[in-house]
Design an enzyme around this catalytic site. Structure first.
Site, short mmCIF file in Angstrom:
data_model
loop_
_atom_site.label_atom_id
_atom_site.label_comp_id
_atom_site.label_asym_id
_atom_site.label_seq_id
_atom_site.Cartn_x
_atom_site.Cartn_y
_atom_site.Cartn_z
N CYS A 86 1.14 -0.37 3.06
CA CYS A 86 -0.09 -1.12 3.27
C CYS A 86 -0.88 -1.26 1.96
O CYS A 86 -0.44 -1.94 1.05
CB CYS A 86 -0.90 -0.46 4.38
SG CYS A 86 -2.11 -1.55 5.15
N HIS A 195 3.43 0.77 8.72
CA HIS A 195 3.15 2.20 8.49
C HIS A 195 4.22 3.09 9.12
O HIS A 195 4.07 3.52 10.27
CB HIS A 195 1.79 2.57 9.08
CG HIS A 195 0.62 2.02 8.36
ND1 HIS A 195 0.02 2.68 7.31
CD2 HIS A 195 -0.07 0.87 8.52
CE1 HIS A 195 -1.01 1.96 6.86
NE2 HIS A 195 -1.08 0.86 7.58
N GLU A 197 4.73 6.16 8.49
CA GLU A 197 4.17 7.51 8.67
C GLU A 197 3.43 7.66 10.00
O GLU A 197 3.14 8.77 10.43
CB GLU A 197 3.24 7.86 7.50
CG GLU A 197 1.88 7.20 7.50
CD GLU A 197 1.86 5.74 7.06
OE1 GLU A 197 0.76 5.16 6.98
OE2 GLU A 197 2.94 5.18 6.80
#
Length: 224
Positions: A86, A195, A197
């Site tokens: 991002c 994302h 994560e």
């Protein structure tokens, strides 16, 4: 293998990256504030999402000039894994470590949802645990995620196999060629708007991002 998670003023996904690597993967991780100028002792560097410096001027434009960036550039030149998600992706393009740029979403709105991606290249440090052509689901949350490059650069990216992830069912931001993530020519720097994560534990409803981090760790084991 030791990971550095860079903390810029305005970063808000640094904890997510740390937890994905340390708590879920059991990796050796440390936070490194962007005011620092050295990454000695680290084997990989992670640039988190968020709004570094409030996205003033342009997303990632000010972070590109922080003290830590020359050390990140040197890590990239040395062939070590450099990953940005991002805002981290935006910073990598601003720093010239990745081609192209990220512009405002075509909708002119902030988009926050889970999207389907296609793994376009699994022959990288970051994607060896995936299958080429595999469909995965990852969260996105951005206002400036539309990937753009001039026609010559775009063709070069495609010809070199630098596109790693593409939006599959829908293109949420207007990115050219449905591009969601790319590497540099050498393949050791990856930037992506989604994302991973945020998709590493069943508790979060999705583990499709976990294999990206395991790919990096497995690469380190193979090299060792």
């Amino acid at each position: 293998m030791k990971f550095a998670v860079i903390q810029f003023p305005g970063s808000n996904c640094d904890i997510d990256l740390y937890e994905a690597l340390h708590t879920v993967c059991g990796a050796d991780v440390a936070y490194v504030p962007s005011k620092e100028s050295s990454l000695d002792g680290f084997d990989a560097v992670m640039l988190p999402g968020g709004f570094s410096y409030g996205d003033y001027l342009r997303a990632g434009a000010i972070a590109r000039f922080t003290n830590i960036m020359p050390a990140i550039v040197e890590m990239a030149k040395a062939g070590k894994p450099v990953f940005g998600t991002c805002n981290g992706f935006q910073i990598l393009t601003e720093a010239g470590l990745l081609p192209g740029a990220l512009k405002r979403n075509d909708s002119l709105k902030f988009v926050c949802k889970t999207v389907e991606l296609e793994v376009a290249n699994n022959d990288t440090i970051f994607t060896s645990e995936y299958q080429k052509g595999e469909k995965i689901n990852l969260p996105i949350a951005h206002a400036d995620g539309s990937f753009y490059a001039d026609p010559e650069t775009l063709q070069k990216i495609e010809d070199n196999g630098q596109v790693v992830f593409r939006y599959s069912k829908e293109n949420p931001n207007g990115s050219l060629n449905n591009i969601a993530g790319i590497t540099n020519e050498r393949g050791n720097v990856l930037g992506m708007m989604p994302h991973p994560e945020r998709a590493v534990e069943a508790l979060l409803g999705n583990t499709d991002g976990l294999r990206l981090f395991k790919s990096i760790l497995n690469h380190a084991e193979v090299k060792a």
